[in-house]
Design a protein around this motif. Structure first.
Motif, PDB file in Angstrom:
ATOM      1  N   GLN A 153      14.348  32.873  26.823  1.00  0.00           N
ATOM      2  CA  GLN A 153      14.055  32.116  25.612  1.00  0.00           C
ATOM      3  C   GLN A 153      14.983  30.911  25.517  1.00  0.00           C
ATOM      4  O   GLN A 153      16.050  30.879  26.130  1.00  0.00           O
ATOM      5  CB  GLN A 153      14.253  33.000  24.372  1.00  0.00           C
ATOM      6  CG  GLN A 153      13.382  34.233  24.335  1.00  0.00           C
ATOM      7  CD  GLN A 153      11.922  33.913  24.108  1.00  0.00           C
ATOM      8  OE1 GLN A 153      11.592  32.999  23.348  1.00  0.00           O
ATOM      9  NE2 GLN A 153      11.042  34.662  24.745  1.00  0.00           N
ATOM     10  N   SER A 205      12.359  41.409  19.831  1.00  0.00           N
ATOM     11  CA  SER A 205      12.422  40.727  18.543  1.00  0.00           C
ATOM     12  C   SER A 205      13.553  41.308  17.702  1.00  0.00           C
ATOM     13  O   SER A 205      13.931  42.476  17.853  1.00  0.00           O
ATOM     14  CB  SER A 205      11.098  40.861  17.802  1.00  0.00           C
ATOM     15  OG  SER A 205      10.837  42.238  17.511  1.00  0.00           O
ATOM     16  N   ASN A 262      15.296  36.714  18.226  1.00  0.00           N
ATOM     17  CA  ASN A 262      15.276  37.772  19.233  1.00  0.00           C
ATOM     18  C   ASN A 262      16.620  37.778  19.954  1.00  0.00           C
ATOM     19  O   ASN A 262      17.527  37.020  19.605  1.00  0.00           O
ATOM     20  CB  ASN A 262      14.118  37.551  20.218  1.00  0.00           C
ATOM     21  CG  ASN A 262      14.053  36.115  20.709  1.00  0.00           C
ATOM     22  OD1 ASN A 262      15.027  35.588  21.258  1.00  0.00           O
ATOM     23  ND2 ASN A 262      12.922  35.438  20.504  1.00  0.00           N
TER      24      ASN A 262
END
Length: 541
Positions: free
Chosen positions: A146, A186, A171
């Motif tokens: 991410q 998450s 997250n």
């Protein structure tokens, strides 16, 4: 006697019997007038060097890359990262390829700094720096699953680091990965604490609890989190007043010293959160109105069955301040401003005086204002503890480029050291000096094992006031020192005199990685609250 005479006499008697105001202590010195960059991020390495960096899109810095190098696909041939050698007081420029602005990191067990995220081309980068005199940054494209910008990292008992949150990243993930398909679970707590207009939950405060779970504080609330099961174990009360404490309202926090006895924590596990900016301060600052910073601290026994916040008032309000654990267990609050918030041009009225917080004193007598610096350290300033007990201070750039003139607070390239009062010459006869065993660099300590430490003190020693502490070297940026913890080891009244001015103390290492993850620590002998210079030790399974 008239009422007014009685009132006057009463006031005089109160003044005579009031506890004296502590005298300011500590001293400042400028180490280098310029390191070429603004030290926005800072990490002490286990060879007494410090890695610092700012961002790659600031413009040309004041230090060139070596050997005529330039960053690929760039006309900028200046460095945006440097390595500072504490012993020689010198700087070496480093090459960082992608944008490390507002990134995060962790010193790994092997002594390498693994740094994650940043802005734009740095969103998903992992960068590794292992100091060797000629080494440089190595970068791993797409090392993160991410985008991570304003995230917090923490070293875990299994030797990996967890990376939590970041802007619009609700997250967490781990590094290194266990497999190529490892995902990012998450984290609803970050959604619940997110103000969509301000995002007052960035750079959350994260601490490893001795049962292996994580204490996570964001905005004005906290939980105990089992990251292995993605479950909330405990929810703590909202801090009284409900004011935000995380970026851009930017307070700071520490896990207070963990005292060990026979393998367990003595007393309680406590967290202290100080400073910040009130609700609405970010919007007001963007409109030219600079609200006063918060002057409160919240302290909570997170190990209690019914934990409650206890609020205290600091002598100086502070936003963007750094909180550091000193080797004697005191907390230093340093850097920052008394108005505004974190962000470009959004802070006002620098607070120049550090404050020392003594956790073991009674409420009302815990804070002591120290001697001031002459250099404002506002947005993007940093501080880390050095092995000799000084605090290295750098940075401060509240602008989106390097600005040295015609601005309220010029970009600061200098490097300073703050010497707490325990380094005053008046304390030299109390100061221990570790002389043997463990003496070699990166001495290996095993969990639960005992180690004998010999030290010398020139003056009289009270063997009942000798302790041994271990401090983890933290990654500091944006007013939060990631991975910071201090352990007071079990010595069981073992201090013995061996000869003239020579003593031995036997300390027991922490029982497991939940108390102190494997890796590098600074070990100090402390006598009457005066610490020795530290030595590097390495906790191993």
């Amino acid at each position: 006697m008239t009422f007014f005479n009685t009132l006057f006499l009463t006031a005089v008697l109160l003044l005579l019997h009031a506890p004296p105001c502590p005298a300011a202590g500590g001293s400042w010195s400028v180490l280098l007038p310029s390191i070429g960059i603004s030290a926005m991020h800072m990490q002490l390495l286990p060879n007494d060097r410090v890695v610092m960096y700012d961002r790659t899109d600031f413009g040309v810095s004041n230090i060139s890359l070596p050997n005529g190098k330039c960053r690929p696909n760039s006309t900028d041939c200046s460095a945006h990262s440097v390595e500072y050698d504490v012993g020689s007081n010198t700087i070496r420029p480093l090459m960082v390829l992608t944008n490390v602005w507002c990134s995060s990191g962790t010193l790994m067990p092997d002594g390498s700094l693994v740094q994650t995220g940043g802005w734009a081309d740095g969103y998903r980068r992992v960068r590794i720096y292992k100091s060797c005199g000629t080494c440089d940054w190595k970068e791993i494209p797409n090392g993160l699953t991410q985008q991570r910008w304003y995230a917090s990292n923490h070293l875990l008992p299994d030797g990996r680091q967890i990376i939590i949150g970041g802007r619009q990243a609700f997250n967490y993930e781990f590094y290194p990965k266990m497999s190529a398909t490892e995902n990012s679970p998450s984290f609803p707590f970050l959604v619940q604490t997110n103000d969509p207009n301000v995002e007052n939950n960035l750079y959350p405060f994260v601490f490893l609890y001795p049962d292996g779970n994580l204490f996570v504080f964001a905005n004005n609330r906290a939980i105990l989190f089992d990251y292995s099961k993605n479950q909330v174990v405990k929810t703590y009360p909202t801090m009284p007043g409900g004011q935000p404490r995380n970026y851009p309202s930017t307070g700071s926090a520490v896990l207070l010293p963990l005292r060990l006895k026979q393998g367990v924590i003595v007393d309680a596990v406590e967290v202290l959160v100080c400073g910040g900016a009130p609700k609405g301060a970010f919007a007001n600052a963007n409109n030219g109105r600079f609200d006063g910073a918060l002057d409160t601290c919240g302290r909570i026994k997170i190990s209690d069955t019914n934990p409650q916040w206890v609020m205290e008032t600091m002598p100086l309000a502070r936003v963007m301040g750094d909180m550091l654990l000193l080797p004697n267990g005191h907390v230093l609050i340093i850097n920052g401003a008394t108005a505004g918030v974190a962000g470009w041009e959004l802070g006002r009225n620098p607070v120049l005086s550090p404050v020392t917080y003594r956790p073991d004193n009674q409420i009302g007598s815990r804070f002591e204002v120290e001697n001031p610096s002459s250099k404002p350290r506002v947005y993007h300033s940093t501080a880390v503890l050095l092995r000799d007990g000084r605090v290295l201070v750098g940075g401060s750039n509240p602008h989106d480029k390097y600005e040295f003139t015609n601005v309220l607070y010029p970009t600061e390239l200098s490097l300073e050291a703050f010497s707490p009062s325990y380094l005053d010459s008046s304390s030299s006869s109390l100061r221990p000096m570790i002389i043997t065993s463990p003496k070699k660099s990166n001495y290996k300590m095993r969990y639960g094992r005992r180690v004998a430490i010999m030290f010398r003190v020139s003056g009289p020693v009270d063997v009942n006031l000798v302790s041994v502490t271990m401090v983890s070297p933290s990654f500091n940026t944006h007013s939060f020192s990631m991975n910071q913890r201090l352990l007071v080891l079990d010595t069981s009244n073992s201090t013995k005199e061996l000869g003239k001015s020579t003593y031995r103390v036997v300390a027991t290492a922490p029982p497991s990685g939940n108390f102190a993850p494997a890796g590098n620590y600074l070990l100090f002998v402390v006598h009457k609250e005066v610490p020795s210079p530290g030595i590097w030790v390495r906790m191993q399974r």
